[in-house]
Write a protein that holds these residues in place. Structure first.
Motif, PDB file in Angstrom:
ATOM      1  N   VAL A  85      83.299 -34.671  47.317  1.00  0.00           N
ATOM      2  CA  VAL A  85      82.641 -33.578  46.066  1.00  0.00           C
ATOM      3  C   VAL A  85      81.740 -34.799  45.551  1.00  0.00           C
ATOM      4  O   VAL A  85      81.921 -35.785  45.381  1.00  0.00           O
ATOM      5  CB  VAL A  85      83.811 -33.566  45.117  1.00  0.00           C
ATOM      6  N   VAL A  86      80.559 -33.815  45.445  1.00  0.00           N
ATOM      7  CA  VAL A  86      79.500 -34.912  44.584  1.00  0.00           C
ATOM      8  C   VAL A  86      79.915 -34.928  43.183  1.00  0.00           C
ATOM      9  O   VAL A  86      80.184 -33.941  42.473  1.00  0.00           O
ATOM     10  CB  VAL A  86      78.373 -34.073  44.786  1.00  0.00           C
ATOM     11  N   LEU A  87      79.882 -36.063  42.535  1.00  0.00           N
ATOM     12  CA  LEU A  87      80.162 -36.225  41.188  1.00  0.00           C
ATOM     13  C   LEU A  87      78.984 -36.330  40.329  1.00  0.00           C
ATOM     14  O   LEU A  87      77.846 -36.638  40.914  1.00  0.00           O
ATOM     15  CB  LEU A  87      81.052 -37.561  40.883  1.00  0.00           C
ATOM     16  N   SER A  88      78.979 -36.139  38.967  1.00  0.00           N
ATOM     17  CA  SER A  88      77.915 -36.125  38.443  1.00  0.00           C
ATOM     18  C   SER A  88      76.981 -37.492  38.283  1.00  0.00           C
ATOM     19  O   SER A  88      75.799 -37.512  37.980  1.00  0.00           O
ATOM     20  CB  SER A  88      78.288 -35.717  36.839  1.00  0.00           C
ATOM     21  N   THR A  89      77.855 -38.542  38.603  1.00  0.00           N
ATOM     22  CA  THR A  89      77.240 -39.690  38.568  1.00  0.00           C
ATOM     23  C   THR A  89      76.684 -40.070  39.797  1.00  0.00           C
ATOM     24  O   THR A  89      75.992 -41.355  39.946  1.00  0.00           O
ATOM     25  CB  THR A  89      78.440 -41.195  38.616  1.00  0.00           C
ATOM     26  N   GLY A  90      76.276 -39.279  40.916  1.00  0.00           N
ATOM     27  CA  GLY A  90      75.992 -39.311  42.152  1.00  0.00           C
ATOM     28  C   GLY A  90      76.842 -40.121  43.110  1.00  0.00           C
ATOM     29  O   GLY A  90      76.335 -40.341  44.225  1.00  0.00           O
ATOM     30  N   GLU A  91      77.871 -40.329  42.786  1.00  0.00           N
ATOM     31  CA  GLU A  91      78.895 -40.692  43.859  1.00  0.00           C
ATOM     32  C   GLU A  91      79.830 -39.551  44.491  1.00  0.00           C
ATOM     33  O   GLU A  91      79.538 -38.248  44.127  1.00  0.00           O
ATOM     34  CB  GLU A  91      79.955 -41.617  42.939  1.00  0.00           C
TER      35      GLU A  91
END
Length: 133
Positions: A85-91
């Protein structure tokens, strides 16, 4: 211009423990620790290739990816399918809960050896990350 610095063995071990395997260099790890932006100057990577920003942040910033979006890695020869899953932090957060700063770091963790996450991961629609760059 790059310079040579010498560090004690225990300092080097600590740097290694803070680095993401197969992704971070001593320089990129120090940049993160010091709060400096990633180097604008491309560095030489494996086999003389040029490295650029390996995070998903630019794809999030311009809407090519969205926070919460699922990515898939289909390993046909091994009959395995992995998700992130793509996190809002780009991780990327893998199914096991681990979080990785780059697609290659996430894929390498799953495989147990160095992987090119830009080629491995696709969107659920089948678009490879490398095509979104």
């Amino acid at each position: 211009m790059s310079r040579t610095i010498r560090v004690d063995d225990d300092v080097f071990v600590e740097l290694q423990s803070m680095a993401e395997p197969f992704v971070d260099t001593p320089n990129s790890t120090l940049r993160k620790l010091l709060g400096l932006p990633s180097s604008e100057t491309p560095t030489s990577g494996p086999a003389g290739t040029s490295q650029r920003d390996q995070s998903l942040t630019p794809l999030l910033a311009d809407g090519r990816l969205g926070a919460g979006q699922r990515l898939v890695w289909k390993r046909r020869n091994l009959k395995q399918e992995h998700h992130a899953v793509v996190l809002s932090t780009g991780e990327l957060r893998l199914d096991d809960g681990s979080v990785h700063s780059t697609p290659s770091g996430a894929a390498s963790m799953i495989a147990g050896n160095q992987q090119n996450g830009w080629r491995a991961w696709t969107t659920e629609d089948g678009v490879p990350l490398k095509d979104l760059r």
